[in-house]
Design an enzyme around this catalytic site. Structure first.
Site, mmCIF file in Angstrom:
data_model
loop_
_atom_site.group_PDB
_atom_site.id
_atom_site.type_symbol
_atom_site.label_atom_id
_atom_site.label_comp_id
_atom_site.label_asym_id
_atom_site.label_seq_id
_atom_site.Cartn_x
_atom_site.Cartn_y
_atom_site.Cartn_z
ATOM 1 N N ASN A 80 0.716 -1.336 -0.112
ATOM 2 C CA ASN A 80 0.157 -0.074 -0.107
ATOM 3 C C ASN A 80 0.797 1.440 0.081
ATOM 4 O O ASN A 80 0.665 2.281 -0.564
ATOM 5 C CB ASN A 80 -0.777 0.120 1.339
ATOM 6 N N SER A 132 -3.678 2.583 -8.521
ATOM 7 C CA SER A 132 -4.350 3.890 -8.602
ATOM 8 C C SER A 132 -5.536 4.254 -10.085
ATOM 9 O O SER A 132 -4.923 3.728 -10.987
ATOM 10 C CB SER A 132 -3.630 5.128 -8.373
ATOM 11 N N TYR A 145 3.932 9.401 -11.426
ATOM 12 C CA TYR A 145 3.019 8.587 -10.536
ATOM 13 C C TYR A 145 2.289 7.300 -11.352
ATOM 14 O O TYR A 145 2.223 6.418 -10.918
ATOM 15 C CB TYR A 145 2.203 9.358 -9.806
ATOM 16 N N ILE A 178 -9.717 9.537 -2.998
ATOM 17 C CA ILE A 178 -9.841 8.983 -1.463
ATOM 18 C C ILE A 178 -9.448 10.002 -0.559
ATOM 19 O O ILE A 178 -8.230 10.501 -0.741
ATOM 20 C CB ILE A 178 -9.135 7.732 -1.334
#
Ligand code: NDP
Length: 238
Positions: A80, A132, A145, A178
């Protein structure tokens, strides 16, 4: 009474000190698992907290030894830990790329590697990598990313094929936006624009990702699910 079958299972969560990782730790404990988490700082009192840096294989190997000595053989891994270094492509520096690749991609390898052979020997286990929405559909300002998060999907799909013969599953979750410290950095104007694009008209909560993780870890609920990417994004699809 129905159970997800996670009672007494030893599960490791990286980046479990806060945010999505902390929500995963908390839910897995509620579901009866024996949970260890690793992070750079360990002030979350839930679970066995171990200071370890996912960018360093030797740090994760030492953590793995401690976890198995204290809790027993590991059944589940949740990769994570993740960071962002956002900027538009022309402005991203080599360091922005290296930092993000080291945590989000190499960190996943360093997380799984110390445990995988033992899992193969025991022929039981489930691996969940937090990818993601950016890796799934791309996102302006996140080329570095998004590249790492898409790479993790390739890693999971390949590992799922290799590991299936040992009864080990590997899946990814692609969260949408989130509510954590990571998204607190988004300016209000941009947040409003993003929210307007999300069919559910809100950001998700860490618990939404924790429940998806518990499902994918569960030998009861998802025993025939492997090599999959579970989107949890309020219908904010490609
Ligand atoms: P946070 O920034 O809230 O938490 C990330 C955690 O990872 C922190 O505890 C952080 O530690 C830890 N961490 C960072 N670097 C390392 C490292 N080198 N070794 C060990 N731990 C480290 O992020 P989120 O909870 O929001 O994100 C969790 C995961 O979900 C990430 O992989 C992220 O990319 C992904 N994700 C998040 C989304 C969101 O909207 N929030 C959307 C899609 C995916 P420290 O506190 O010391 O920095």
């Amino acid at each position: 009474m129905v159970s997800l079958g996670l009672e007494e299972k030893v599960i490791v969560v990286t980046g479990g000190n806060r945010g999505i990782g902390a929500a995963i730790v908390s839910l897995l404990i509620d579901l009866g698992a024996k949970v260890a988490y690793t992070d750079l700082v360990t002030d979350n009192p839930q679970g066995l907290g171990i200071v370890a840096d996912v960018t360093k294989l030797e740090s994760m190997e030492a953590a793995a030894q401690q976890i198995e000595a204290e809790l027993g053989p590991v059944y589940g891994i949740v990769a994570n830990a993740g960071i962002t270094r956002d900027n538009f492509f022309p402005k991203l520096t080599p360091l922005d790329w290296d930092l993000v690749i080291n945590v989000n991609l190499k960190g996943v390898n360093h997380t799984i590697k110390p445990f995988i052979e033992g899992m193969y020997e025991r022929q039981a286990g489930s691996i969940v990598c937090i990818s993601s929405i950016s890796g799934d559909r791309g996102n302006a300002g996140q080329t570095n990313y998004a590249a790492t998060k898409a790479a993790v999907i390739g890693l999971v799909k390949s590992l799922a094929r290799e590991a299936a013969r040992y009864n080990i599953r590997a899946n990814a979750i692609a969260p949408g936006f989130i509510n954590t410290e990571m998204t607190l950095a988004i300016p209000d104007k941009v947040r409003d624009k993003i929210t307007a694009e999300i069919p559910c008209r809100r950001f998700g909560e860490p618990a939404d990702i924790a429940w998806a993780t518990a499902y994918l870890l569960s030998p009861v609920a998802s025993s025939y699910v492997s090599g999959e990417v579970l989107r949890v994004n309020g219908a904010h699809h490609t």
